[in-house]
Design an enzyme around this catalytic site. Structure first.
Site, PDB file in Angstrom:
ATOM      1  N   CYS A  80       9.496 -12.868   3.596  1.00  4.02           N
ATOM      2  CA  CYS A  80       8.472 -13.382   2.678  1.00  4.02           C
ATOM      3  C   CYS A  80       9.078 -14.167   1.516  1.00  4.02           C
ATOM      4  O   CYS A  80       8.390 -14.966   0.873  1.00  4.02           O
ATOM      5  CB  CYS A  80       7.606 -12.250   2.147  1.00  4.02           C
ATOM      6  N   HIS A 134       4.193 -15.578  -4.264  1.00  2.77           N
ATOM      7  CA  HIS A 134       3.978 -15.183  -2.871  1.00  2.77           C
ATOM      8  C   HIS A 134       2.649 -14.445  -2.815  1.00  2.77           C
ATOM      9  O   HIS A 134       2.358 -13.607  -3.663  1.00  2.77           O
ATOM     10  CB  HIS A 134       5.125 -14.289  -2.408  1.00  2.77           C
ATOM     11  N   ASN A 178      -1.509 -12.649   3.899  1.00  2.00           N
ATOM     12  CA  ASN A 178      -0.074 -12.789   3.645  1.00  2.00           C
ATOM     13  C   ASN A 178       0.537 -13.619   4.777  1.00  2.00           C
ATOM     14  O   ASN A 178       0.641 -13.143   5.906  1.00  2.00           O
ATOM     15  CB  ASN A 178       0.552 -11.392   3.580  1.00  2.00           C
TER      16      ASN A 178
HETATM   17  O1  UT7 Z   1       4.925  -9.797   1.796  1.00  2.00           O
HETATM   18  C1  UT7 Z   1       5.995  -8.931   1.863  1.00  2.00           C
HETATM   19  C2  UT7 Z   1       5.873  -7.872   0.875  1.00  2.00           C
HETATM   20  N1  UT7 Z   1       4.751  -7.032   1.178  1.00  2.00           N
HETATM   21  C3  UT7 Z   1       3.993  -6.613   0.192  1.00  2.00           C
HETATM   22  O2  UT7 Z   1       4.169  -7.017  -0.931  1.00  2.00           O
HETATM   23  C4  UT7 Z   1       2.956  -5.588   0.501  1.00  2.00           C
HETATM   24  C5  UT7 Z   1       3.001  -4.541  -0.560  1.00  2.00           C
HETATM   25  N2  UT7 Z   1       2.070  -3.450  -0.374  1.00  2.00           N
HETATM   26  C6  UT7 Z   1       0.740  -3.586  -0.455  1.00  2.00           C
HETATM   27  O3  UT7 Z   1       0.208  -4.664  -0.572  1.00  2.00           O
HETATM   28  C7  UT7 Z   1      -0.084  -2.314  -0.471  1.00  2.00           C
HETATM   29  O4  UT7 Z   1       0.783  -1.222  -0.531  1.00  2.00           O
HETATM   30  C8  UT7 Z   1      -1.014  -2.170   0.751  1.00  2.00           C
HETATM   31  C9  UT7 Z   1      -2.162  -3.159   0.653  1.00  2.00           C
HETATM   32  C10 UT7 Z   1      -0.223  -2.391   2.024  1.00  2.00           C
HETATM   33  C11 UT7 Z   1      -1.611  -0.768   0.802  1.00  2.00           C
HETATM   34  O5  UT7 Z   1      -2.237  -0.424  -0.426  1.00  2.00           O
HETATM   35  P1  UT7 Z   1      -1.919   0.962  -1.153  1.00  2.00           P
HETATM   36  O6  UT7 Z   1      -2.812   1.041  -2.305  1.00  2.00           O
HETATM   37  O7  UT7 Z   1      -0.431   0.993  -1.420  1.00  2.00           O
HETATM   38  O8  UT7 Z   1      -2.347   2.025  -0.082  1.00  2.00           O
HETATM   39  P2  UT7 Z   1      -1.476   3.141   0.676  1.00  2.00           P
HETATM   40  O9  UT7 Z   1      -0.515   2.494   1.633  1.00  2.00           O
HETATM   41  O10 UT7 Z   1      -0.893   4.076  -0.327  1.00  2.00           O
HETATM   42  O11 UT7 Z   1      -2.592   3.849   1.520  1.00  2.00           O
HETATM   43  C12 UT7 Z   1      -3.682   4.539   0.904  1.00  2.00           C
HETATM   44  C13 UT7 Z   1      -4.603   5.097   1.977  1.00  2.00           C
HETATM   45  C14 UT7 Z   1      -3.885   5.884   3.054  1.00  2.00           C
HETATM   46  O12 UT7 Z   1      -4.681   6.991   3.370  1.00  2.00           O
HETATM   47  P3  UT7 Z   1      -4.346   8.462   2.813  1.00  2.00           P
HETATM   48  O13 UT7 Z   1      -2.954   8.759   3.318  1.00  2.00           O
HETATM   49  O14 UT7 Z   1      -4.402   8.330   1.316  1.00  2.00           O
HETATM   50  O15 UT7 Z   1      -5.417   9.297   3.398  1.00  2.00           O
HETATM   51  C15 UT7 Z   1      -3.853   4.942   4.238  1.00  2.00           C
HETATM   52  O16 UT7 Z   1      -3.824   5.641   5.470  1.00  2.00           O
HETATM   53  O17 UT7 Z   1      -5.288   4.035   2.674  1.00  2.00           O
HETATM   54  C16 UT7 Z   1      -5.169   4.207   4.088  1.00  2.00           C
HETATM   55  N3  UT7 Z   1      -5.180   2.918   4.753  1.00  2.00           N
HETATM   56  C17 UT7 Z   1      -6.307   2.283   5.114  1.00  2.00           C
HETATM   57  N4  UT7 Z   1      -7.615   2.645   5.019  1.00  2.00           N
HETATM   58  C18 UT7 Z   1      -8.535   1.780   5.486  1.00  2.00           C
HETATM   59  C19 UT7 Z   1      -4.126   2.124   5.064  1.00  2.00           C
HETATM   60  N5  UT7 Z   1      -4.574   0.999   5.654  1.00  2.00           N
HETATM   61  C20 UT7 Z   1      -5.919   1.066   5.689  1.00  2.00           C
HETATM   62  C21 UT7 Z   1      -6.929   0.226   6.165  1.00  2.00           C
HETATM   63  N6  UT7 Z   1      -8.207   0.599   6.024  1.00  2.00           N
HETATM   64  N7  UT7 Z   1      -6.661  -0.999   6.721  1.00  2.00           N
END
Ligand code: UT7
Length: 328
Positions: free
Chosen positions: A118, A255, A285
């Site tokens: 990225c 980005h 992304n």
């Molecule tokens: O481009 C390269 C660099 N990449 C990035 O910069 C990405 C960086 N990370 C992010 O953008 C965020 O971390 C995400 C958008 C990927 C995720 O957001 P988050 O607020 O960090 O959520 P999380 O990963 O901590 O997940 C929270 C909850 C989890 O459930 P539990 O364990 O709390 O019950 C996940 O299982 O959300 C759940 N979850 C979803 N729920 C509905 C994960 N994906 C989904 C989904 N729909 N698509």
């Protein structure tokens, strides 16, 4: 800074291309336990484009390259070099760069790829700048192009809703500058890597391991933590290298991974969101393509104007991250 004649790599053209197929968040709810509300609130993404079957990264890159040539009023034969940032090449080799060279007819250009995931476009810009200031090229096409839809695990809701396909291109030209931060062109770069964090974001296949292309794996919340901390720091370092401070910045062109990361970085840099180009809602992304897409869209919409001070910053797999400060 002393007033010496220096060579600057100045942006003289921009272009972008997005595949025809638009996929709205709602479409994922048919096959996954997810919702439009979750995707928008956690990432800011509303839709993304996916390449058609048979449409490759080099095809997207060539469309963007032709648009940039038209914007600059140049022909492909005016290019000395083509640098493509991508992690999703058509083939393991040859490079996407050489495929673009052939597809657009840039017969006089040497071509190669840069792979920093990225952060790839920031690394490619810095390399193109080095080619120009060292006299190895006068006009360089720098492209970010990706087909991340090809490395998605469609059963992993934590990743497959986040990424999209697309390409953006800039043409850089060697022009004389005074050696001050008032010059147009690239003013400074800051590149960083920390390979200890490779497990946070990677693809689980490759030539010398599985012999397959593999699927993207990401510990999103861990990457998020690094992103917020590292992006403002690299932007500040790049600005300091150019002898500038945040209050001089007209546009942050980050980005486009997550609106919350973009907002957090702007806040740390002390800039309001009005000074940030945001396309994540429409593109998702697109990895190395996201910054040139945002630059080209921002310029086409009349936001970026000649003389504006622009900071680009990105982080991705590696980890690799960095920033480029340039005057448009
Ligand atoms: O481009 C390269 C660099 N990449 C990035 O910069 C990405 C960086 N990370 C992010 O953008 C965020 O971390 C995400 C958008 C990927 C995720 O957001 P988050 O607020 O960090 O959520 P999380 O990963 O901590 O997940 C929270 C909850 C989890 O459930 P539990 O364990 O709390 O019950 C996940 O299982 O959300 C759940 N979850 C979803 N729920 C509905 C994960 N994906 C989904 C989904 N729909 N698509």
């Amino acid at each position: 800074m002393s007033q010496n004649n220096v060579t600057r790599a100045v942006v003289i053209g921009h272009g972008h291309y997005l595949p025809e197929r638009v996929v709205e968040n709602e479409e994922f709810t048919k096959t996954l336990d997810t919702s439009h509300e979750w995707i928008v609130s956690r990432s800011g993404i509303e839709r993304r484009h996916f390449a058609a079957e048979g449409e490759t990264t080099s095809n997207l890159a060539s469309h963007a390259a032709r648009a940039a040539l038209a914007n600059a009023g140049l022909s492909a034969e005016d290019l000395d070099a083509i640098v493509v940032a991508t992690s999703t090449p058509d083939l393991t080799f040859p490079s996407v760069g050489t495929m673009v060279q052939d597809q657009i007819g840039a017969t006089k250009a040497y071509a190669f790829d840069v792979q920093a995931v990225c952060a790839g476009f920031v690394f490619a810009l810095a390399n193109a700048n080095a080619l120009i200031v060292s006299g190895q090229a006068k006009r360089v096409m720098v492209i970010g192009a990706e087909t991340f839809s090809r490395i998605m695990d469609w059963t992993d809701r934590g990743t497959c809703v986040l990424f999209g396909d697309g390409a953006g291109a800039l043409i850089l030209e060697a022009q004389p500058g005074a050696g001050t931060s008032d010059d147009r062109g690239i003013l400074s770069t800051d590149l960083n890597s920390d390979g200890r964090h490779r497990d946070l974001l990677y693809v689980d296949g490759g030539v010398s391991t599985t012999g397959t292309a593999g699927y993207l794996r990401m510990q999103g919340n861990q990457v998020f933590r690094h992103a917020v901390e590292k992006l403002a720091a690299t932007a500040e370092t790049a600005l300091a290298k150019a002898g500038l401070s945040g209050d001089k910045v007209d546009w942050i062109v980050p980005h486009q991974a997550n609106i919350r990361i973009i907002q957090g970085t702007a806040k740390k840099l002390g800039l309001p969101m009005e000074n940030v180009i945001v396309t994540v809602q429409d593109h998702g992304n697109t990895s190395a393509a996201s910054i040139p897409l945002a630059l080209s869209v921002g310029a086409a919409e009349g936001k970026l104007k000649r003389g504006d001070l622009v900071v680009t910053e990105a982080i991705g797999g590696g980890l690799a991250w960095g920033a480029v400060v340039l005057r448009w």
